[in-house]
Design a protein around this motif. Structure first.
Motif, short mmCIF file in Angstrom:
data_model
loop_
_atom_site.label_atom_id
_atom_site.label_comp_id
_atom_site.label_asym_id
_atom_site.label_seq_id
_atom_site.Cartn_x
_atom_site.Cartn_y
_atom_site.Cartn_z
N GLY A 50 0.81 -1.21 0.00
CA GLY A 50 0.00 0.00 0.00
C GLY A 50 0.84 1.26 0.00
O GLY A 50 0.58 2.20 -0.74
N ASN A 51 1.90 1.28 0.82
CA ASN A 51 2.78 2.44 0.89
C ASN A 51 3.63 2.59 -0.37
O ASN A 51 3.94 3.71 -0.80
N ALA A 52 4.01 1.45 -0.96
CA ALA A 52 4.87 1.50 -2.15
C ALA A 52 4.15 2.10 -3.35
O ALA A 52 4.80 2.66 -4.24
N ILE A 53 2.83 1.99 -3.39
CA ILE A 53 2.08 2.55 -4.51
C ILE A 53 2.39 4.03 -4.67
O ILE A 53 2.56 4.53 -5.78
N ILE A 54 2.49 4.73 -3.54
CA ILE A 54 2.79 6.17 -3.59
C ILE A 54 4.19 6.46 -3.06
O ILE A 54 4.50 7.59 -2.69
N ASN A 55 5.02 5.43 -2.99
CA ASN A 55 6.43 5.56 -2.62
C ASN A 55 6.62 6.16 -1.22
O ASN A 55 7.52 6.97 -1.00
N LEU A 56 5.81 5.71 -0.27
CA LEU A 56 5.97 6.12 1.13
C LEU A 56 6.78 5.05 1.87
O LEU A 56 6.33 4.49 2.87
N SER A 67 6.46 -1.76 -11.53
CA SER A 67 5.79 -0.53 -11.94
C SER A 67 4.40 -0.45 -11.32
O SER A 67 3.80 -1.47 -10.97
N VAL A 68 3.92 0.78 -11.18
CA VAL A 68 2.55 1.04 -10.71
C VAL A 68 1.87 1.90 -11.76
O VAL A 68 2.24 3.06 -11.96
N ILE A 69 0.88 1.33 -12.45
CA ILE A 69 0.18 2.02 -13.53
C ILE A 69 -1.17 2.49 -13.01
O ILE A 69 -1.99 1.68 -12.57
N LEU A 70 -1.40 3.79 -13.03
CA LEU A 70 -2.67 4.38 -12.63
C LEU A 70 -3.33 4.96 -13.87
O LEU A 70 -2.84 5.94 -14.43
N GLY A 71 -4.39 4.32 -14.32
CA GLY A 71 -4.96 4.70 -15.61
C GLY A 71 -4.02 4.27 -16.71
O GLY A 71 -3.81 3.08 -16.93
N ASP A 72 -3.39 5.25 -17.36
CA ASP A 72 -2.43 4.94 -18.42
C ASP A 72 -1.01 5.41 -18.06
O ASP A 72 -0.12 5.36 -18.90
N ILE A 73 -0.83 5.88 -16.83
CA ILE A 73 0.45 6.50 -16.47
C ILE A 73 1.19 5.66 -15.44
O ILE A 73 0.63 5.24 -14.43
N ASN A 74 2.49 5.43 -15.70
CA ASN A 74 3.37 4.77 -14.74
C ASN A 74 3.83 5.84 -13.75
O ASN A 74 4.73 6.63 -14.03
N ILE A 75 3.21 5.86 -12.57
CA ILE A 75 3.48 6.96 -11.64
C ILE A 75 4.85 6.86 -10.99
O ILE A 75 5.30 7.81 -10.34
N HIS A 76 5.54 5.72 -11.12
CA HIS A 76 6.88 5.58 -10.56
C HIS A 76 7.96 5.99 -11.56
O HIS A 76 9.14 6.04 -11.21
N GLU A 77 7.55 6.30 -12.79
CA GLU A 77 8.52 6.63 -13.82
C GLU A 77 9.19 7.97 -13.54
O GLU A 77 10.37 8.17 -13.80
N ASP A 78 8.41 8.90 -12.98
CA ASP A 78 8.90 10.24 -12.69
C ASP A 78 8.53 10.61 -11.26
O ASP A 78 7.35 10.55 -10.90
N PRO A 79 9.50 10.99 -10.40
CA PRO A 79 9.18 11.36 -9.01
C PRO A 79 8.13 12.45 -8.90
O PRO A 79 7.39 12.52 -7.91
N LYS A 80 8.04 13.31 -9.93
CA LYS A 80 7.03 14.38 -9.91
C LYS A 80 5.62 13.81 -9.95
O LYS A 80 4.68 14.42 -9.45
N ASN A 81 5.48 12.65 -10.59
CA ASN A 81 4.15 12.02 -10.67
C ASN A 81 3.65 11.65 -9.29
O ASN A 81 2.46 11.83 -8.97
N ILE A 82 4.56 11.12 -8.46
CA ILE A 82 4.17 10.71 -7.10
C ILE A 82 3.66 11.91 -6.32
O ILE A 82 2.61 11.86 -5.68
N ILE A 83 4.40 13.01 -6.37
CA ILE A 83 4.01 14.23 -5.64
C ILE A 83 2.67 14.75 -6.16
O ILE A 83 1.81 15.18 -5.40
N LYS A 84 2.50 14.67 -7.47
CA LYS A 84 1.28 15.17 -8.10
C LYS A 84 0.07 14.30 -7.76
O LYS A 84 -1.03 14.81 -7.51
N TYR A 85 0.27 12.99 -7.72
CA TYR A 85 -0.85 12.07 -7.54
C TYR A 85 -1.20 11.83 -6.07
O TYR A 85 -2.35 11.57 -5.74
N ARG A 86 -0.19 11.90 -5.20
CA ARG A 86 -0.41 11.62 -3.78
C ARG A 86 -1.32 12.69 -3.18
O ARG A 86 -0.98 13.87 -3.16
#
Length: 560
Positions: A50-56, A67-86
């Motif tokens: 659960g924590n790894a999904i958002i890299n906590l 990898s963690v795919i949310l919709g069509d986006i790999n949110i672990h590909e870019d650290p900015k994605n985690i901040i944006k999605y969390r």
């Protein structure tokens, strides 16, 4: 098409001498409008996923692959994605609402801060959105409660606030990590119904992490079972619980105490350590084995406790009646249960019996002696020795700066100051053996043990004075189902061999059914009814008791 896809996810901790894998090649998919239950013992890796999904993941841990795919986006590909999605796309509900909320900010301030972090809204717009969210999660008088602080809410209400925080930015994925573990059955039912309703109404994808198989049976659409960081089995909830394929899943399901019948022992996942059972309790040979006898060991008569005189705040003017004219008895050798929701007065009664609180009125008799009238400390010490308490959280109830040998020996030296070092060491070794801990445990600190092992240390400490009455206040609510079974079997064994009398306090009704001979039901400080256990479960008399039994999560419901 799945909304969340977790592909070959691994989380490892690089230690000095080895690499520890908290999760290994985990593959999970979750659809919108679906609740996926994630279950397993402590240390199985369910919260890690659960924590790894958002890299906590705390250092030295890291997501090492996958990898963690949310919709069509790999949110672990870019650290900015985690901040944006969390917080925005992914909402989080943690286990303890008290530690999830900032105690120095009002509920409204915390909601507005979270909303404005992710959404371009004015203060007024954010406030209106916050109030509507509080109403949506069932908080009455949301406008007036908006400016309250977390400590002014009950446990269930705080968890509702945490849910509103998780939902405030319209997330598409909701991760709930043990959201009801600390809640009683009525509040638990409300929170789970709320999560189910919001999942459907908002078309959320939800992951419910829990060790409570009854909650899974009544809440989750599908369930994933984890052990030692690996995914053991995944499928439709009914299929997994009624026809599990893997032996670990079978043992996990079988270790859940049934709600529809009483059993003699709890089923455990691994064999209990029965080393030298005959000698386990040799130090306590002064105690004889006895059945339940007619003689009352404890009598509680017209007991009341009100908190006033500025107990809560400096400006407090109104007294709060925590216990109101309660009377019951506990026979020698029996287990008497007290159940009821948070605030019903269960723990307050326990603390009065062990003399941590003084009653406002009424009396407590122990072995026909009124202990509430005792004024002298030396005289009270005799009864403190005979009445010991096991607390809910084994970590906070143990001194983290003391080794186990000092924790267990402290009450022995208090009541027997002339004991020799050799006799003391042997006493401690035998006590640890009696609770199935190895001798070299004596030189370790509490943080070096698991939750179940820490609770065994607490039991050893409680037995050190050779008590006649054990007061158990939610002794297993912080433990997963397999460790719970071991601790409760241990208590049953000790009671039989030492003729212990037990006051057992819990909000877990299936556990109470298995442990107790008689049960008292409390509501708002008053005793609703007292009955033999099976009669209470089969023929409850009071409407409140009927409501509690109706709300109890039932793993058997999956078979219907």
């Amino acid at each position: 098409m799945s909304f969340l896809k977790i592909n070959n996810l691994s989380v490892d901790y690089q230690m000095r001498k080895e690499t520890v894998y908290a999760a290994k090649n985990v593959n999970i998919e979750v659809n919108k409008g679906e609740i996926l239950g994630l279950v397993g013992e402590s240390g199985s890796g369910k919260s890690t996923v659960g924590n790894a999904i958002i890299n906590l993941i705390d250092e030295p841990g890291k997501v090492s692959s996958g990898s963690v795919i949310l919709g069509d986006i790999n949110i672990h590909e870019d650290p900015k994605n985690i901040i944006k999605y969390r917080g925005k796309k992914i909402g989080l509900i943690f286990q303890d609402p008290q530690t999830s909320l900032n105690p120095i900010l009002t509920i409204g301030e915390q909601l507005i801060e979270t909303i404005q972090t992710h959404l371009d809204l004015s203060n007024e717009e954010a406030k209106n959105r916050s109030i509507n969210l509080l109403k949506e999660v069932g908080i009455k008088d949301a406008e007036s409660r908006f400016d309250n602080y977390p400590h002014q809410f009950s446990g269930g209400m705080r968890q509702r606030v945490v849910i509103s925080l998780a939902l405030c930015c319209e997330p598409e994925l909701l991760i709930a990590d043990e959201p009801t573990t600390a809640l009683d059955v009525s509040i638990q039912s409300q929170i789970l119904d709320l999560i189910k309703r919001l999942t459907k109404e908002r078309n959320l994808a939800a992951i419910l992490i829990t060790h409570d198989m009854g909650v899974i049976a009544e809440t989750a659409d599908r369930v994933a079972v984890m052990k030692s960081g690996k995914l053991v089995e995944i499928g439709v909830t009914k299929e997994i619980l009624t026809n599990p394929k893997e032996s670990y899943t079978k043992s996990l399901v079988s270790s859940v105490p049934p709600t529809n019948k009483k059993i003699s022992r709890f089923v455990i996942i691994e064999k209990e350590n029965k080393n030298n059972k005959e000698n386990n309790l040799k130090i306590l040979n002064r105690w004889t084995k006895k059945e339940i006898v007619k003689q009352d060991l404890v009598q509680v008569k017209n007991l009341s406790k009100s908190f006033d005189d500025n107990f809560f705040t400096e400006s407090s003017k109104n007294s709060i009646m925590a216990v109101n004219d309660v009377s019951f008895y506990i026979k020698q050798g029996e287990t008497f249960g007290l159940v009821g929701e948070s605030g019903s007065g269960k723990s307050t009664i326990a603390k009065m019996i062990v003399n941590l609180f003084k009653p406002s009125s009424g009396d407590i008799f122990f072995d026909n002696i009124c202990i509430t009238k005792i004024k002298k400390n030396l005289e009270m010490m005799k009864f403190r020795k005979q009445i010991q308490m096991i607390f809910q959280d084994p970590y906070s109830s143990l001194n983290g700066r003391l080794k186990v040998k000092d924790i267990v020996s402290e009450p022995i030296k208090l009541h027997n100051p002339s004991i020799s070092r050799k006799d003391l060491d042997n006493y401690v070794f035998d006590l640890l053996e009696s609770v199935e801990l190895i001798q070299n445990s004596v030189d370790r600190y509490p943080h070096e043990f698991s939750g179940g092992q820490r609770q065994r240390i607490s039991i050893a400490r409680a037995l050190a004075t050779q008590p006649r009455l054990l007061v158990c206040d939610e002794p297993t609510s912080a433990l997963d189902v397999s460790i719970q079974a071991q601790i409760l079997n241990l208590l049953k064994d000790l009671q039989e061999q030492l003729n212990l009398t037990i006051l057992f306090i819990s909000h877990d009704l299936p556990v109470v059914r298995q442990m107790c001979d008689r049960i008292g039901v409390l509501k708002d400080g008053k005793l609703c009814e007292v009955s033999n256990t099976e009669k209470l479960f089969l023929e409850p008399q009071h409407n409140y008791t009927k409501e509690l039994l109706h709300l109890m999560p039932k793993i058997e419901s999956i078979y219907n």
